[in-house]
Design a protein around this motif. Structure first.
Motif, PDB file in Angstrom:
ATOM      1  N   LEU A   9       1.001   4.634  -6.716  1.00 47.92           N
ATOM      2  CA  LEU A   9       0.827   3.325  -6.085  1.00 47.92           C
ATOM      3  C   LEU A   9       1.681   3.213  -4.828  1.00 47.92           C
ATOM      4  CD1 LEU A   9      -0.487   0.543  -6.158  1.00 47.92           C
ATOM      5  CD2 LEU A   9       1.445  -0.242  -7.527  1.00 47.92           C
ATOM      6  N   THR A  10       2.908   3.690  -4.899  1.00 43.73           N
ATOM      7  CA  THR A  10       3.796   3.637  -3.739  1.00 43.73           C
ATOM      8  C   THR A  10       3.241   4.469  -2.585  1.00 43.73           C
ATOM      9  OG1 THR A  10       5.693   3.283  -5.193  1.00 43.73           O
ATOM     10  CG2 THR A  10       6.171   4.004  -2.952  1.00 43.73           C
ATOM     11  N   LEU A  11       2.710   5.647  -2.886  1.00 47.29           N
ATOM     12  CA  LEU A  11       2.099   6.476  -1.851  1.00 47.29           C
ATOM     13  C   LEU A  11       0.910   5.756  -1.219  1.00 47.29           C
ATOM     14  CD1 LEU A  11       1.741   9.146  -0.290  1.00 47.29           C
ATOM     15  CD2 LEU A  11       0.351   9.945  -2.216  1.00 47.29           C
ATOM     16  N   VAL A  55      -1.511   2.958   3.420  1.00 45.27           N
ATOM     17  CA  VAL A  55      -2.321   1.852   3.927  1.00 45.27           C
ATOM     18  C   VAL A  55      -1.468   0.839   4.683  1.00 45.27           C
ATOM     19  CG1 VAL A  55      -3.820  -0.075   3.245  1.00 45.27           C
ATOM     20  CG2 VAL A  55      -4.077   2.163   2.153  1.00 45.27           C
ATOM     21  N   ALA A  56      -0.391   0.382   4.068  1.00 45.66           N
ATOM     22  CA  ALA A  56       0.454  -0.620   4.721  1.00 45.66           C
ATOM     23  C   ALA A  56       1.209  -0.029   5.902  1.00 45.66           C
ATOM     24  CB  ALA A  56       1.437  -1.227   3.710  1.00 45.66           C
ATOM     25  N   GLY A  57       1.625   1.228   5.796  1.00 48.29           N
ATOM     26  CA  GLY A  57       2.356   1.858   6.890  1.00 48.29           C
ATOM     27  C   GLY A  57       1.524   1.978   8.145  1.00 48.29           C
ATOM     28  N   ALA A  83      10.652  -1.904   1.587  1.00 46.02           N
ATOM     29  CA  ALA A  83       9.465  -2.455   0.926  1.00 46.02           C
ATOM     30  C   ALA A  83       8.870  -1.456  -0.060  1.00 46.02           C
ATOM     31  CB  ALA A  83       8.426  -2.872   1.966  1.00 46.02           C
ATOM     32  N   LEU A  84       8.803  -0.179   0.326  1.00 40.40           N
ATOM     33  CA  LEU A  84       8.279   0.843  -0.580  1.00 40.40           C
ATOM     34  C   LEU A  84       9.165   0.998  -1.818  1.00 40.40           C
ATOM     35  CD1 LEU A  84       7.010   3.679   1.791  1.00 40.40           C
ATOM     36  CD2 LEU A  84       5.678   1.957   0.560  1.00 40.40           C
ATOM     37  N   SER A  85      10.459   0.903  -1.633  1.00 37.89           N
ATOM     38  CA  SER A  85      11.379   0.976  -2.778  1.00 37.89           C
ATOM     39  C   SER A  85      11.105  -0.158  -3.754  1.00 37.89           C
ATOM     40  CB  SER A  85      12.829   0.913  -2.304  1.00 37.89           C
ATOM     41  OG  SER A  85      13.116   2.004  -1.481  1.00 37.89           O
TER      42      SER A  85
END
Length: 142
Positions: free
Chosen positions: A92-94, A99-101, A125-127
């Protein structure tokens, strides 16, 4: 094996191994954060040398590689259920990261946000996505 012993969790030796790998990974993570701070703030506060900059960055990369190695070792020390939770969180983080990055970068380059797309904000945010996913999945299946 009785039904109650199957649900008793990891054996004491397995639980101790998980605690050990968790502590080791935490130490390497904090060391990586410290070397990141050194490489970031050292040039402005501690030295004025491109050689020192390169050394600090090399140290950061080496400690980062150690952190990745301990993360892999830690994940392998977990039971299958815990591994699934972490792998789901990583996936999910990837996905969110990609997408968000890209969206965040496009917002910045198109001028739709008044600030530059900064990586520390994005990594934070990813953390939070990773942590929230692990917590939700753990509660969901507990």
């Amino acid at each position: 094996m009785s039904p109650s012993s199957r649900n008793a969790g990891p054996s004491p030796s397995a639980a101790e191994q998980i605690r050990t790998t968790t502590r080791r990974h935490a130490v390497w993570t904090f060391a990586w954060l410290a070397t990141t701070a050194l490489a970031t703030f050292g040039p402005a506060l501690l030295w004025e040398s491109p050689l020192a900059d390169a050394a600090a960055i090399a140290l950061n990369l080496a400690v980062g590689a150690g952190m990745v190695r301990t993360a892999i070792h830690h994940i392998r020390s977990l039971d299958e259920f815990q591994q699934k939770i972490h792998i789901d969180a990583m996936g999910l983080t990837l996905g969110v990261g990609l997408v968000a990055g890209i969206g965040y970068s496009l917002l910045s380059t198109s001028g739709l946000i008044p600030w530059p797309a900064e990586i520390p904000l994005f990594l934070g945010a990813l953390s939070l996505v990773y942590l929230a996913t692990v917590l939700v999945q753990t509660r969901r299946f507990a």
